[in-house]
Design a protein around this motif. Structure first.
Motif, PDB file in Angstrom:
ATOM      1  N   TRP A   3       0.809  -1.213   0.000  1.00  0.00           N
ATOM      2  CA  TRP A   3       0.000   0.000   0.000  1.00  0.00           C
ATOM      3  C   TRP A   3       0.847   1.270   0.000  1.00  0.00           C
ATOM      4  N   CYS A   4       2.151   1.135   0.247  1.00  0.00           N
ATOM      5  CA  CYS A   4       3.050   2.300   0.272  1.00  0.00           C
ATOM      6  C   CYS A   4       3.864   2.429  -1.003  1.00  0.00           C
ATOM      7  N   HIS A   5       3.556   1.610  -1.990  1.00  0.00           N
ATOM      8  CA  HIS A   5       4.264   1.648  -3.275  1.00  0.00           C
ATOM      9  C   HIS A   5       3.340   2.259  -4.335  1.00  0.00           C
ATOM     10  N   TYR A   6       3.895   3.199  -5.098  1.00  0.00           N
ATOM     11  CA  TYR A   6       3.112   3.875  -6.129  1.00  0.00           C
ATOM     12  C   TYR A   6       3.871   3.879  -7.442  1.00  0.00           C
ATOM     13  N   ARG A   7       3.111   3.722  -8.507  1.00  0.00           N
ATOM     14  CA  ARG A   7       3.641   3.814  -9.869  1.00  0.00           C
ATOM     15  C   ARG A   7       2.713   4.758 -10.623  1.00  0.00           C
ATOM     16  N   PHE A   8       3.309   5.847 -11.159  1.00  0.00           N
ATOM     17  CA  PHE A   8       2.516   6.862 -11.851  1.00  0.00           C
ATOM     18  C   PHE A   8       3.007   7.037 -13.284  1.00  0.00           C
ATOM     19  N   ARG A   9       2.093   7.427 -14.144  1.00  0.00           N
ATOM     20  CA  ARG A   9       2.433   7.844 -15.506  1.00  0.00           C
ATOM     21  C   ARG A   9       1.475   8.961 -15.898  1.00  0.00           C
ATOM     22  N   SER A  10       2.047  10.046 -16.371  1.00  0.00           N
ATOM     23  CA  SER A  10       1.259  11.172 -16.896  1.00  0.00           C
ATOM     24  C   SER A  10       1.801  11.508 -18.268  1.00  0.00           C
ATOM     25  N   VAL A  11       0.910  11.848 -19.185  1.00  0.00           N
ATOM     26  CA  VAL A  11       1.319  12.254 -20.528  1.00  0.00           C
ATOM     27  C   VAL A  11       0.742  13.640 -20.783  1.00  0.00           C
ATOM     28  N   TRP A  12       1.631  14.545 -21.143  1.00  0.00           N
ATOM     29  CA  TRP A  12       1.239  15.924 -21.430  1.00  0.00           C
ATOM     30  C   TRP A  12       1.546  16.223 -22.885  1.00  0.00           C
ATOM     31  N   ARG A  54       3.974  20.263  -1.978  1.00  0.00           N
ATOM     32  CA  ARG A  54       2.721  20.278  -1.225  1.00  0.00           C
ATOM     33  C   ARG A  54       1.583  20.521  -2.202  1.00  0.00           C
ATOM     34  N   SER A  55       0.621  19.618  -2.195  1.00  0.00           N
ATOM     35  CA  SER A  55      -0.528  19.744  -3.073  1.00  0.00           C
ATOM     36  C   SER A  55      -1.752  20.102  -2.231  1.00  0.00           C
ATOM     37  N   LEU A  56      -2.845  19.436  -2.463  1.00  0.00           N
ATOM     38  CA  LEU A  56      -4.099  19.752  -1.778  1.00  0.00           C
ATOM     39  C   LEU A  56      -4.091  19.345  -0.302  1.00  0.00           C
ATOM     40  N   LEU A  57      -3.543  18.187  -0.004  1.00  0.00           N
ATOM     41  CA  LEU A  57      -3.554  17.687   1.368  1.00  0.00           C
ATOM     42  C   LEU A  57      -2.567  18.474   2.235  1.00  0.00           C
ATOM     43  N   PRO A  58      -2.863  18.640   3.518  1.00  0.00           N
ATOM     44  CA  PRO A  58      -2.077  19.540   4.372  1.00  0.00           C
ATOM     45  C   PRO A  58      -0.800  18.913   4.954  1.00  0.00           C
ATOM     46  N   ARG A 124      -5.070   6.028   0.650  1.00  0.00           N
ATOM     47  CA  ARG A 124      -4.597   5.821  -0.720  1.00  0.00           C
ATOM     48  C   ARG A 124      -5.428   6.560  -1.779  1.00  0.00           C
ATOM     49  N   PRO A 125      -6.758   6.504  -1.752  1.00  0.00           N
ATOM     50  CA  PRO A 125      -7.514   7.256  -2.770  1.00  0.00           C
ATOM     51  C   PRO A 125      -7.232   8.760  -2.728  1.00  0.00           C
ATOM     52  N   LEU A 126      -7.079   9.308  -1.526  1.00  0.00           N
ATOM     53  CA  LEU A 126      -6.754  10.730  -1.406  1.00  0.00           C
ATOM     54  C   LEU A 126      -5.348  11.033  -1.894  1.00  0.00           C
ATOM     55  N   PHE A 127      -4.400  10.141  -1.625  1.00  0.00           N
ATOM     56  CA  PHE A 127      -3.028  10.347  -2.092  1.00  0.00           C
ATOM     57  C   PHE A 127      -2.987  10.322  -3.625  1.00  0.00           C
ATOM     58  N   LEU A 128      -3.751   9.422  -4.223  1.00  0.00           N
ATOM     59  CA  LEU A 128      -3.805   9.350  -5.689  1.00  0.00           C
ATOM     60  C   LEU A 128      -4.443  10.610  -6.278  1.00  0.00           C
ATOM     61  N   LEU A 129      -5.517  11.071  -5.670  1.00  0.00           N
ATOM     62  CA  LEU A 129      -6.157  12.306  -6.114  1.00  0.00           C
ATOM     63  C   LEU A 129      -5.202  13.489  -5.957  1.00  0.00           C
ATOM     64  N   ASN A 130      -4.526  13.557  -4.838  1.00  0.00           N
ATOM     65  CA  ASN A 130      -3.561  14.621  -4.570  1.00  0.00           C
ATOM     66  C   ASN A 130      -2.497  14.670  -5.673  1.00  0.00           C
ATOM     67  N   HIS A 131      -1.989  13.516  -6.039  1.00  0.00           N
ATOM     68  CA  HIS A 131      -0.978  13.450  -7.094  1.00  0.00           C
ATOM     69  C   HIS A 131      -1.560  13.885  -8.436  1.00  0.00           C
ATOM     70  N   ALA A 132      -2.754  13.430  -8.737  1.00  0.00           N
ATOM     71  CA  ALA A 132      -3.390  13.794 -10.014  1.00  0.00           C
ATOM     72  C   ALA A 132      -3.591  15.301 -10.115  1.00  0.00           C
ATOM     73  N   LEU A 133      -4.022  15.927  -9.023  1.00  0.00           N
ATOM     74  CA  LEU A 133      -4.213  17.379  -9.029  1.00  0.00           C
ATOM     75  C   LEU A 133      -2.876  18.109  -9.199  1.00  0.00           C
ATOM     76  N   MET A 134      -1.849  17.589  -8.568  1.00  0.00           N
ATOM     77  CA  MET A 134      -0.523  18.187  -8.715  1.00  0.00           C
ATOM     78  C   MET A 134      -0.045  18.098 -10.161  1.00  0.00           C
ATOM     79  N   MET A 135      -0.254  16.974 -10.780  1.00  0.00           N
ATOM     80  CA  MET A 135       0.191  16.800 -12.161  1.00  0.00           C
ATOM     81  C   MET A 135      -0.621  17.685 -13.112  1.00  0.00           C
ATOM     82  N   ARG A 136      -1.893  17.806 -12.870  1.00  0.00           N
ATOM     83  CA  ARG A 136      -2.721  18.680 -13.713  1.00  0.00           C
ATOM     84  C   ARG A 136      -2.249  20.131 -13.625  1.00  0.00           C
ATOM     85  N   ALA A 137      -1.972  20.589 -12.417  1.00  0.00           N
ATOM     86  CA  ALA A 137      -1.469  21.955 -12.245  1.00  0.00           C
ATOM     87  C   ALA A 137      -0.089  22.113 -12.872  1.00  0.00           C
ATOM     88  N   GLY A 138       0.736  21.077 -12.798  1.00  0.00           N
ATOM     89  CA  GLY A 138       2.058  21.130 -13.423  1.00  0.00           C
ATOM     90  C   GLY A 138       1.973  21.268 -14.932  1.00  0.00           C
TER      91      GLY A 138
END
Length: 149
Positions: A3-12, A54-58, A124-138
Motif C-alpha cells: 500500500w506504500c508503493h506507487y507507480r505513476f504515468r502522466s502524458v502531457w 505540497r498539493s491539496l492535502l495539508p 490511498r484514494p486521497l493520495f492518488l487524487l492529490n498526485h493527479a491534481l498536482m500533475m494537472r497543475a504542473g
C-alpha cells in the motif's frame, strides 16, 4: 499489495518543440516559478538538490533528488529520490505528430513519510487524487511557462 508503493504515468501534450520543453524541464530550480505544488527547490550540487512539495492535502513532502540520467538527444531526464519518497522519476520527451511535444512523466516510489505510511490503506484514494491534481497543475503551469519562452 504494498500500500506504500506507487507507480505513476502522466502524458502531457505541449505545443512547444521538444528542445524547448527539455530546456525548461532540466532547470529544476525553476520549477516553483511555474509548478505551484513545487514549493521550493534547493540545489545541493551540480547533480542533486532538495525539493519541498505540497498539493491539496495539508502536509509537505521533502525529497532529495539526484540526477541519474540527462540525455538531451533522447529527451530523457531522470532522477533518483530519497527522503519522504524513495524511488525514481523520469521525463521522456518526443516530438508529437503535427508538431509540439509529447512529455511522458513516469514515477515509481515507496512512501517513507511516517504519516502517509500510517494512513496507507484508508488514505490511498486521497493520495492518488492529490498526485493527479498536482500533475494537472504542473501541466498547466508548464504550458504557460512555454508560452513565455
Amino acid at each position: 499489495m504494498d500500500w506504500c508503493h506507487y507507480r505513476f504515468r502522466s502524458v502531457w501534450n505541449l505545443s512547444a518543440a521538444p528542445e524547448t520543453v527539455y530546456a525548461v524541464l532540466e532547470q529544476a530550480q525553476d520549477y516553483p516559478r511555474w509548478w505551484p505544488q513545487v514549493r521550493a527547490v534547493t540545489p545541493l550540487g551540480e547533480r542533486d538538490g532538495t525539493a519541498r512539495l505540497r498539493s491539496l492535502l495539508p502536509y509537505d513532502i521533502l525529497i532529495t533528488g539526484e540526477e541519474r540520467r540527462r540525455d538531451p538527444d533522447r529527451g530523457i531526464l531522470e532522477i533518483t529520490m530519497t527522503g519522504d519518497l524513495e524511488g525514481w522519476a523520469r521525463w521522456t520527451l518526443t516530438a508529437a505528430d503535427g508538431g509540439g511535444t509529447r512529455a511522458r512523466y513516469d514515477q515509481e516510489v515507496d512512501v517513507r513519510k511516517p504519516l502517509m505510511r500510517r494512513l496507507a490503506v484508508p488514505g490511498r484514494p486521497l493520495f492518488l487524487l492529490n498526485h493527479a491534481l498536482m500533475m494537472r497543475a504542473g501541466r498547466r503551469g508548464l504550458a504557460s511557462r512555454l508560452e513565455a519562452v
